[in-house]
Scaffold this active site. Structure first.
Site, PDB file in Angstrom:
ATOM      1  N   ARG A 170       0.733  -1.345  -0.056  1.00 13.65           N
ATOM      2  CA  ARG A 170      -0.011  -0.015  -0.037  1.00 13.65           C
ATOM      3  C   ARG A 170       0.795   1.209  -0.014  1.00 13.65           C
ATOM      4  O   ARG A 170       0.541   2.272  -0.690  1.00 13.65           O
ATOM      5  CB  ARG A 170      -0.948  -0.059   1.377  1.00 13.65           C
ATOM      6  CG  ARG A 170      -1.797   1.117   1.177  1.00 13.65           C
ATOM      7  CD  ARG A 170      -2.526   1.460   2.548  1.00 13.65           C
ATOM      8  NE  ARG A 170      -3.140   0.184   3.248  1.00 13.65           N
ATOM      9  CZ  ARG A 170      -4.473   0.095   3.395  1.00 13.65           C
ATOM     10  NH1 ARG A 170      -5.008   1.026   2.914  1.00 13.65           N
ATOM     11  NH2 ARG A 170      -4.980  -0.847   3.755  1.00 13.65           N
ATOM     12  N   ASP A 204       9.055 -22.843   4.379  1.00 13.01           N
ATOM     13  CA  ASP A 204       9.642 -22.879   6.036  1.00 13.01           C
ATOM     14  C   ASP A 204      11.022 -22.481   5.665  1.00 13.01           C
ATOM     15  O   ASP A 204      11.853 -23.506   5.233  1.00 13.01           O
ATOM     16  CB  ASP A 204       9.435 -24.531   6.395  1.00 13.01           C
ATOM     17  CG  ASP A 204       9.784 -24.457   7.882  1.00 13.01           C
ATOM     18  OD1 ASP A 204      11.086 -23.944   8.220  1.00 13.01           O
ATOM     19  OD2 ASP A 204       9.157 -25.110   8.653  1.00 13.01           O
ATOM     20  N   HIS A 205      11.497 -21.591   6.057  1.00 14.67           N
ATOM     21  CA  HIS A 205      12.892 -21.152   5.655  1.00 14.67           C
ATOM     22  C   HIS A 205      13.869 -22.027   6.440  1.00 14.67           C
ATOM     23  O   HIS A 205      15.084 -21.932   5.896  1.00 14.67           O
ATOM     24  CB  HIS A 205      13.331 -19.644   5.885  1.00 14.67           C
ATOM     25  CG  HIS A 205      13.253 -19.324   7.426  1.00 14.67           C
ATOM     26  ND1 HIS A 205      12.420 -19.074   8.218  1.00 14.67           N
ATOM     27  CD2 HIS A 205      14.591 -19.082   8.146  1.00 14.67           C
ATOM     28  CE1 HIS A 205      12.866 -18.629   9.278  1.00 14.67           C
ATOM     29  NE2 HIS A 205      14.463 -18.856   9.231  1.00 14.67           N
ATOM     30  N   LYS A 219      18.020 -23.777   5.302  1.00 12.89           N
ATOM     31  CA  LYS A 219      19.418 -23.704   5.633  1.00 12.89           C
ATOM     32  C   LYS A 219      20.273 -25.025   5.395  1.00 12.89           C
ATOM     33  O   LYS A 219      20.028 -26.018   5.361  1.00 12.89           O
ATOM     34  CB  LYS A 219      19.208 -23.779   7.596  1.00 12.89           C
ATOM     35  CG  LYS A 219      18.497 -22.550   7.764  1.00 12.89           C
ATOM     36  CD  LYS A 219      18.389 -22.476   9.422  1.00 12.89           C
ATOM     37  CE  LYS A 219      17.386 -21.248   9.832  1.00 12.89           C
ATOM     38  NZ  LYS A 219      18.149 -20.014   9.867  1.00 12.89           N
ATOM     39  N   GLU A 246      16.654 -18.408  20.969  1.00  6.03           N
ATOM     40  CA  GLU A 246      16.922 -17.082  20.453  1.00  6.03           C
ATOM     41  C   GLU A 246      17.250 -15.884  21.509  1.00  6.03           C
ATOM     42  O   GLU A 246      16.603 -16.184  22.367  1.00  6.03           O
ATOM     43  CB  GLU A 246      15.931 -16.477  19.372  1.00  6.03           C
ATOM     44  CG  GLU A 246      15.469 -17.384  18.476  1.00  6.03           C
ATOM     45  CD  GLU A 246      14.503 -16.901  17.374  1.00  6.03           C
ATOM     46  OE1 GLU A 246      14.669 -15.921  16.457  1.00  6.03           O
ATOM     47  OE2 GLU A 246      13.299 -17.006  17.762  1.00  6.03           O
ATOM     48  N   ASP A 297       4.521 -20.111  16.038  1.00  9.75           N
ATOM     49  CA  ASP A 297       5.452 -19.424  15.271  1.00  9.75           C
ATOM     50  C   ASP A 297       6.750 -20.257  15.192  1.00  9.75           C
ATOM     51  O   ASP A 297       7.224 -20.262  13.982  1.00  9.75           O
ATOM     52  CB  ASP A 297       6.160 -18.212  16.020  1.00  9.75           C
ATOM     53  CG  ASP A 297       6.816 -17.445  15.446  1.00  9.75           C
ATOM     54  OD1 ASP A 297       6.764 -17.077  14.433  1.00  9.75           O
ATOM     55  OD2 ASP A 297       8.007 -17.022  16.126  1.00  9.75           O
ATOM     56  N   HIS A 307       8.967 -24.945  12.030  1.00  2.00           N
ATOM     57  CA  HIS A 307      10.546 -25.347  12.069  1.00  2.00           C
ATOM     58  C   HIS A 307      11.027 -26.563  12.963  1.00  2.00           C
ATOM     59  O   HIS A 307      11.496 -27.432  12.297  1.00  2.00           O
ATOM     60  CB  HIS A 307      11.073 -24.021  12.386  1.00  2.00           C
ATOM     61  CG  HIS A 307      10.985 -22.780  12.100  1.00  2.00           C
ATOM     62  ND1 HIS A 307      10.742 -22.874  10.559  1.00  2.00           N
ATOM     63  CD2 HIS A 307      10.783 -21.554  12.251  1.00  2.00           C
ATOM     64  CE1 HIS A 307      10.439 -21.300  10.322  1.00  2.00           C
ATOM     65  NE2 HIS A 307      10.424 -20.576  11.330  1.00  2.00           N
ATOM     66  N   LYS A 364      12.363 -17.365  23.058  1.00  2.00           N
ATOM     67  CA  LYS A 364      12.988 -15.945  22.825  1.00  2.00           C
ATOM     68  C   LYS A 364      13.578 -15.686  23.938  1.00  2.00           C
ATOM     69  O   LYS A 364      13.194 -16.004  25.252  1.00  2.00           O
ATOM     70  CB  LYS A 364      11.842 -15.069  22.443  1.00  2.00           C
ATOM     71  CG  LYS A 364      10.964 -15.101  21.250  1.00  2.00           C
ATOM     72  CD  LYS A 364      11.519 -14.426  20.050  1.00  2.00           C
ATOM     73  CE  LYS A 364      10.413 -14.647  18.874  1.00  2.00           C
ATOM     74  NZ  LYS A 364      11.397 -14.876  17.577  1.00  2.00           N
ATOM     75  N   LYS A 412      21.772 -17.327  21.117  1.00  2.00           N
ATOM     76  CA  LYS A 412      21.300 -17.675  19.882  1.00  2.00           C
ATOM     77  C   LYS A 412      21.848 -19.159  19.533  1.00  2.00           C
ATOM     78  O   LYS A 412      23.072 -19.415  19.280  1.00  2.00           O
ATOM     79  CB  LYS A 412      21.182 -16.819  18.811  1.00  2.00           C
ATOM     80  CG  LYS A 412      20.559 -17.507  17.639  1.00  2.00           C
ATOM     81  CD  LYS A 412      20.575 -16.367  16.270  1.00  2.00           C
ATOM     82  CE  LYS A 412      20.145 -16.756  15.007  1.00  2.00           C
ATOM     83  NZ  LYS A 412      18.562 -16.860  14.801  1.00  2.00           N
TER      84      LYS A 412
HETATM   85  C1  BG6 Z   1      10.622 -16.958  12.088  1.00  2.00           C
HETATM   86  C2  BG6 Z   1       9.961 -16.550  13.348  1.00  2.00           C
HETATM   87  O1  BG6 Z   1      10.090 -17.926  11.118  1.00  2.00           O
HETATM   88  O2  BG6 Z   1      11.891 -17.666  12.446  1.00  2.00           O
HETATM   89  C3  BG6 Z   1      10.754 -15.740  14.149  1.00  2.00           C
HETATM   90  O3  BG6 Z   1       8.662 -16.077  12.823  1.00  2.00           O
HETATM   91  C4  BG6 Z   1      12.161 -16.148  14.442  1.00  2.00           C
HETATM   92  O4  BG6 Z   1       9.954 -15.535  15.169  1.00  2.00           O
HETATM   93  C5  BG6 Z   1      12.767 -16.872  13.113  1.00  2.00           C
HETATM   94  O5  BG6 Z   1      12.890 -15.220  15.185  1.00  2.00           O
HETATM   95  C6  BG6 Z   1      14.000 -17.573  13.387  1.00  2.00           C
HETATM   96  O6  BG6 Z   1      14.719 -17.743  12.251  1.00  2.00           O
HETATM   97  P1  BG6 Z   1      16.119 -17.704  11.857  1.00  2.00           P
HETATM   98  O7  BG6 Z   1      16.570 -18.145  10.636  1.00  2.00           O
HETATM   99  O8  BG6 Z   1      16.651 -16.318  12.548  1.00  2.00           O
HETATM  100  O9  BG6 Z   1      16.811 -18.962  13.158  1.00  2.00           O
END
Ligand code: BG6
Length: 515
Positions: free
Chosen positions: A64, A202-203, A207, A241, A260, A265, A365, A370
């Protein structure tokens, strides 16, 4: 501003055996948001530098907020630069940025879509892109359904005469907020896009170390024989984290750690650790085995939810010598919030390989540091041989797959301490990506975007994976929905979570690792 097409560096730079994908236009909905700015576009720039983008490729950011193309480029360049010298090659930026475009639209207003369609059409024509379009839904999840319906209603979801070529849709997590909403969302999306064209991202699966888990298990002969209940005592999967909710309080407070992180993950990691070897590397075979594993996780009796899951929320504390506020004091978080920022679960897999082996999953969190890792704890060796020595109880073997920040693997075993007498001490074999390969790995989003361009769905969870994961977690979510403050524990920021989580570990024998 240079005018070369974005993918001008493709071809000769592509690595051996890596064909650049076909030309395409990536349309990012929600392009003014954090995900696009911090991850998607910088990762695409990385692919460009490595020569992995197709020769004819362009991005159309849609949101937007009113930006010109140049203002959008500027915004992305600022965040790409913030990644540091090593990742930002200023001399190549202009060539990349020339392929970035922006279209301002209110995506909730159906009248915005015909103009968007026209912009897509003219961009494809100008760039010589034969109508191959990838849509990325990076908007807030509550907008997914209306977005997809309108894309379909504007005849953008299927090839047409003026826009032939493929259509693909990438959907960011969270995919639904429970089983019922995930099913609805799947149904809505699949009524517009054909199943094979939907990529639920799902990132974590992008990795490098996560993919290496597959190679480690199935590309080596010596690990698979011990990868079962006869040798493995338990498995701990930790994604900790040190950051808090980083200005995402409004999203996070609705989600919480289970939605989340665990639903996607952590359960995906567990599936990769525990699945059977697939018949081939084909997407269907790999995803079929992962699904079988998810389906063999024993369902949790709602009455026993409390015995197998601990949820917590951080209070104020200190991390790296700096004071940090409590979750309830974060921006956009209600001061009486009952959302969990930590969750730990004990799960059982009901199959021949894993019967009796607990899988502990935990994420939080504002933890001490981390770290994401998978720790496989083996049964101890019988120690009678050393019982009359000063060794005491022998440590059992431990294999740890470090996903981040130091990508690698280590194996702990007992070694004789030098000197007279016999004393066994634990020592480690270490492998790190940095030392072994030196080279940087492709960042997760970049890798997955490339897979979508190639049309390779292997690393993307299917509809059934997503629904099976929700089905597993629904009993907990229902319990907390009925009584939000139920079972909520507190932990100071900078620690390892609520002490109550220790009780999840069976028989007082196992302990959570504090890496
Ligand atoms: C995301 C979550 O999918 O993954 C976040 O929504 C989280 O809350 C993040 O911080 C962590 O990803 P990475 O790659 O930094 O470990």
């Amino acid at each position: 501003m240079a005018t070369d097409p974005i993918g001008a560096a493709a071809g000769p730079h592509a690595g051996p055996g890596i064909e650049p994908p076909p030309p395409s236009l990536l349309v990012i909905f929600g392009a003014s948001g954090d995900l696009a700015r911090r991850l998607l576009l910088p990762d695409l720039f990385g692919l460009f530098l490595d020569g992995l983008l197709p020769e004819r490729f362009a991005v159309l950011g849609v949101s937007r907020t009113a930006y010109s193309d140049d203002a959008f480029r500027e915004r992305i360049s600022d965040s790409a630069r913030a990644l540091g010298e090593a990742k930002f090659d200023a001399s190549r930026w202009d060539a990349f940025a020339a392929g970035l475009h922006y279209h301002s639209a209110d995506l909730e207003n159906p009248e915005s879509y015909p103009a968007l369609r026209e912009r897509i059409r003219s961009l494809c024509a100008a760039r010589g892109i034969p109508g191959n379009i990838i849509f990325y839904a990076a908007v807030a999840p509550k907008h997914y359904v209306s977005l997809v319906r309108r894309v379909g209603g504007t005849k953008l979801a299927l090839p047409s005469e003026d826009l032939p070529g493929f259509r693909r849709l990438i959907v960011e997590k969270p995919f639904g907020r429970d089983l019922a909403s995930a099913r609805d969302l799947n149904r809505e999306i699949l009524s517009v896009f054909p199943d094979g064209q939907v990529y639920r991202i799902d990132h974590f699966l992008g990795k490098e170390t996560v993919q290496n888990l597959f190679v480690f298990r199935f590309g080596n002969g010596i690990f698979e024989p011990v990868w079962n209940r006869n040798y493995v005592d338990h498995v701990q999967i930790t994604v900790a984290e040190s950051i808090g909710v980083e200005g995402r309080g409004d999203y996070y407070d609705e989600a919480g750690a289970v939605r989340d992180m665990i639903q996607n993950h952590l359960l995906q990691l567990m599936a990769l650790v525990a699945m059977e070897p697939p018949n081939s590397l084909d997407g269907d075979d790999v995803r079929g085995e992962k699904l079988k594993l998810l389906k063999s996780i024993s369902p949790v009796d709602p009455e026993r939810a409390r015995d197998v899951c601990v949820r917590g929320q951080y209070t104020e504390g200190e991390i790296g010598g700096k004071k940090v506020p409590a979750y309830r004091a974060e921006i956009n978080v209600p001061p009486d919030s009952s959302t969990e920022t930590y969750a730990a679960l004990r799960l059982a897999v009901d199959n021949w390989r894993w019967a009796g082996v607990p899988f502990y999953l935990r994420t939080g969190k504002r933890m001490a540091r981390k770290i994401s890792e998978i720790a496989i704890q083996f049964h101890p060796a019988p120690s009678q041989l050393f019982k009359d020595t000063s060794c005491g109880q022998l440590d059992s073997n431990l294999l740890v797959i470090n996903i981040q920040p130091e990508e690698g693997i280590f194996l702990r075993f007992g070694a004789k301490e030098p000197g007279p007498g016999v004393c066994v001490r634990p020592v480690d074999f270490h492998f790190t990506y940095r030392e072994a390969f030196g080279a940087k790995s492709t960042p997760a989003y970049g890798r997955l975007l490339l897979d979508v361009m190639h049309g390779d769905p292997t690393l993307f969870p299917r509809e059934e994976d997503v629904e099976t994961s929700w089905a597993l977690l629904d009993p907990f979510l229902r319990r907390w929905r009925e009584d939000p403050g139920r079972d909520l524990r507190f932990y100071p920021a900078g620690g390892w979570g609520p002490p109550e989580a220790d009780a999840l570990l069976e028989g007082g024998r196992d302990r959570w690792r504090q890496p």
